[in-house]
Scaffold this active site. Structure first.
Site, PDB file in Angstrom:
ATOM      1  CG  ASP A 115     -15.382   6.870  -8.802  1.00 14.57           C
ATOM      2  OD1 ASP A 115     -14.430   6.983  -9.602  1.00 14.57           O
ATOM      3  OD2 ASP A 115     -15.286   6.243  -7.735  1.00 14.57           O
ATOM      4  CG  ASP A 156      -4.778   0.062  -5.289  1.00 16.94           C
ATOM      5  OD1 ASP A 156      -4.774  -1.141  -4.983  1.00 16.94           O
ATOM      6  OD2 ASP A 156      -5.607   0.868  -4.832  1.00 16.94           O
TER       7      ASP A 156
END
Length: 754
Positions: free
Chosen positions: A492, A570
């Site tokens: 994306d 993350d």
């Protein structure tokens, strides 16, 4: 099938066509045959007679020529043996040999042709890129020349205005000095003419005394021949005498008119200070119109006071008007000098920029003529694969891979690997549609894998599938393919034209600086109103790991692979135990952006509309590989950064916001501003301090930057400092000396929202 030639004692027969060319005997047991150098076959009987020794036999029995003889057996010369083989066997053998020969030669020939073809493609690509760069450089040079010409014209205008104001100021000073001298001269003449005159006494003098005294004024009167006499103006016409016959009149205050004169002066001053309209781009403050002395006299004569009082007031008003005008002129001159100073600095910067671009153009032309000169030891030579993570968004994968292929300079240097976790067939078909331009790897879908998700995180199961996908894909790149580094993207993301240039130039920093662990293409505060849109070359160090298009090394993977988390990879990397005080490189202008597909995914569009979708992607490519990036190494960057913060004046957040909204200052900044590494014009950089997480959140909201924390680290922060640029003002949001950096307990209260 014929056999090989047997020796003389062998029982294996010769071919059926073999015979003695002299007696026509056929081979049989006990009878040897010979072949001569004249290519005749003879039996032993015909070749060697019993009465002549063999050593002396030299003539062929068939042709009687002088020859040499060899016995037909297995020791016969291989070349002569082939004469007795079946031609079909020879043909099969020769075909096999020829086939191998042709295949060997074709393989080497095709390898050579492929090498030459790739070299030709690279040369053509480089030539096209060089022409494009030359075109861009010439266009930029044209714009710089236009800007330089515009600045020359503006400087000439400002210089003309400067000279005009100086001349005007000098004229007014001379005019004022002339007026004062004339007033003094006329006043002395008037006093001299009236020094012997006395006023008659009347019965109305009881309040003033009876002595005859002359009438004195506070300012000498100017008597003109074509006007009524000064005495007539003061005492009126006819025989009526003035009631003032005793005492000296030296000021208008004695007549009780101080209050009226003050109001006259206020109104006159207001009229003098009324601004006039000036062109908006002349760079000067509006200046009041300049009254002439005659206008001042006429203005004063409108009031019904004696002429001595009117003249005195007019002179005072005239002097005040000139003093105000002089102050205005001095102010405008100072402002004009400042503008000329900034203009000169900008002209010097333009000249330097033009010279740099001329050097760049010469370098490109030189490289075009001599391609080997392009070699730069800072350009990473090893392949850097681009790992694209995909799941079930076929349209997003298609758009993202097309952008990568569009800007990719080399298939060998930047192989593209698409890793799919979901079982979406459309995604697979899309990737396979790119052929050998893209490598495709498929893992067992996370939905089918036995992934352990804690009960309290059931609603976040997608993050556990993503963490598993990352581990499998990174292991494939590093452990199976053996690459030393990888660029990680997601389907994306949008990318900038210099995406590959950026990573290629910064890769060496990860090897030379142990305090660097990643290079990110993303700026979390990269919205258009928070960045310097002209600083496409500006890079920073950051303690915050942002992801969204980033590069890591195999060394870091070897450290993380054994302890890779089951979910939220993350945030796991942002933990101080993993970060270990290391930083990432990030740009001022992002090299990646968020496509509309980013609103659909595991994050459910968090931050998308307010922040992510507004991040600007750089569209002005910069040649990082042709510049020295050593300033980003910690030994160079840290001293500069601390000096930069210390030299920035401290301002309150209200003052900073007001400065960014000040249209006049913004116009001035835009007209003289220039930017390059570590250079700022004085007073265009400021800092504001925050005292804690709540104070930071409030001030970040005022500046329209992201206000959240990850493991206590604000987004894009370095040593606790977050920077942004608003309307040409560089702002540093700095923690106070008493504030602890990166407190893990810092969070955003729900009342402040995203």
């Amino acid at each position: 099938m014929a056999s090989s030639a047997p020796d003389s004692s062998s029982s294996a027969p010769l071919a059926d066509w073999v015979h003695c060319n002299s007696c026509f005997s056929i081979p049989k047991r006990g009878l040897s045959f010979f072949i001569s150098s004249c290519m005749h076959v003879s039996c032993a009987k015909c070749t060697y007679s019993s009465d002549v020794p063999r050593a002396f036999v030299t003539n062929c029995a068939a042709c009687k020529e002088n020859c040499r003889f060899q016995e037909i057996n297995r020791d016969l010369n291989p070349e002569l043996q082939q004469l007795f083989h079946n031609p079909k066997d020879l043909i099969a053998q020769f075909v096999t040999t020829i086939t191998k020969t042709v295949e060997f030669q074709n393989e080497n020939r095709s390898r050579l042709m492929k090498h030459r073809s790739e070299k030709k493609k690279k040369a053509i690509s480089y030539a096209q890129q060089s022409r494009k760069e030359i075109k861009q450089l010439r266009e930029h040079e044209r714009k710089l020349i236009e800007e330089r010409n515009w600045m020359n014209i503006e400087m000439e205008k400002k210089h003309a205005q400067y000279c005009k104001l100086e001349f005007k100021m000098m004229q007014q000073q001379q005019e004022l000095e002339t007026m004062r001298r004339e007033m003094q001269t006329n006043g002395r003449d008037f006093n001299k003419q009236n020094s012997t005159k006395t006023l008659p006494t009347t019965g109305l003098d009881s309040g003033f005394g009876s002595s005859n005294k002359c009438l004195l004024t506070s300012t000498p009167l100017q008597i003109r021949a074509n006007k009524k006499s000064a005495m007539t103006e003061v005492f009126g016409e006819g025989d009526t005498l003035s009631p003032i016959v005793d005492g000296q009149l030296t000021t208008p205050d004695m007549l009780g008119i101080k209050r009226k004169l003050a109001s006259i002066f206020v109104r006159s001053k207001a009229r003098l200070l009324k601004p006039r309209l000036v062109p908006p781009n002349d760079g000067l403050t509006a200046m009041p119109p300049l009254p002439s002395p005659q206008n001042v006299y006429q203005r004063a004569n409108k009031f019904s006071f004696p002429s001595s009082i009117r003249l005195s007031s007019a002179i005072h008003l005239d002097e005040d008007a000139y003093e105000l005008e002089q102050q205005q002129l001095k102010k405008e001159l100072d402002q004009l000098k400042l503008m000329m100073k900034y203009g000169k600095e900008h002209m010097q910067a333009l000249k330097k920029s033009l010279k740099d671009h001329e050097n760049d153009e010469n370098r490109v032309l030189s490289n075009l003529k001599h391609p080997k000169a392009v070699a730069n030891h800072r350009i990473w030579k090893e392949p850097i694969p681009v790992l694209v993570f995909a799941c079930n968004r076929a349209h997003a994968v298609d758009q993202h891979v097309r952008k990568l292929l569009k800007y990719r300079p080399s298939k060998q240097q930047f192989p593209i690997i698409v890793s799919q976790d979901c079982d979406d067939q459309d995604v697979r078909n899309t990737v396979e549609g790119f052929g050998d331009e893209v490598q495709y790897i498929k893992h067992l879908s996370g939905n089918k894998a036995n992934i352990t998700v804690p009960n309290e995180h059931r609603m976040y199961s997608a993050y556990y599938r993503i963490a598993r996908h990352y581990k499998l894909a990174l292991s494939h790149v590093f452990d199976k393919l053996g690459h030393s580094s990888v660029i990680i993207t997601e389907d994306d993301l949008d990318i900038a034209p210099d995406f590959f240039e950026y990573f290629s130039a910064t890769r060496y920093l990860l090897s030379e600086d142990p305090r660097l662990w990643c290079v990110s293409a993303w700026n979390d505060n990269g919205k258009s109103n928070n960045i310097d849109i002209m600083a496409n070359d500006l890079l920073y160090r950051s303690d915050f790991f942002s992801g969204l298009g980033w590069m890591m090394t195999s060394k870091l993977w070897n450290e993380f692979a054994p302890i890779w988390p089951n979910g939220f990879w993350d945030d796991w990397m942002r933990d101080p135990l993993r970060r270990k005080g290391r930083q990432c490189i990030r740009p001022e202008i992002s090299r990646t952006g968020m496509s509309p597909d980013g609103k659909i995914g595991a994050s459910k569009g968090q931050f998308f509309s307010k922040h992510l979708a507004k991040v600007v992607v750089n569209n002005n490519p910069y040649e990082f590989t042709q510049h020295n990036l050593d300033y980003l190494l910690e030994d160079n960057y840290l001293p500069w950064f601390r000096k930069e913060i210390e030299s920035s004046p401290l301002k309150s957040i209200d003052d900073l916001i007001q400065m960014t909204l000040d249209k006049k200052r913004n116009l001035s900044i835009k007209s003289v501003r220039y930017a390059f590494h570590f250079k700022t014009i004085d007073n265009l950089k400021f800092r504001e301090e925050y005292t804690g997480n709540i104070d930071y959140i409030q001030k970040a909201d005022r500046l329209s930057i992201m206000h959240d924390f990850k493991a206590g680290v604000p987004r894009t922060a370095y040593e606790g400092t977050v920077t942004c640029s608003i309307n040409g003002l560089r702002i540093y949001l700095v923690p106070q000396s008493s504030v602890k950096w990166y407190d893990p307990t810092w969070e955003v209260p729900p009342s402040y929202g995203d």
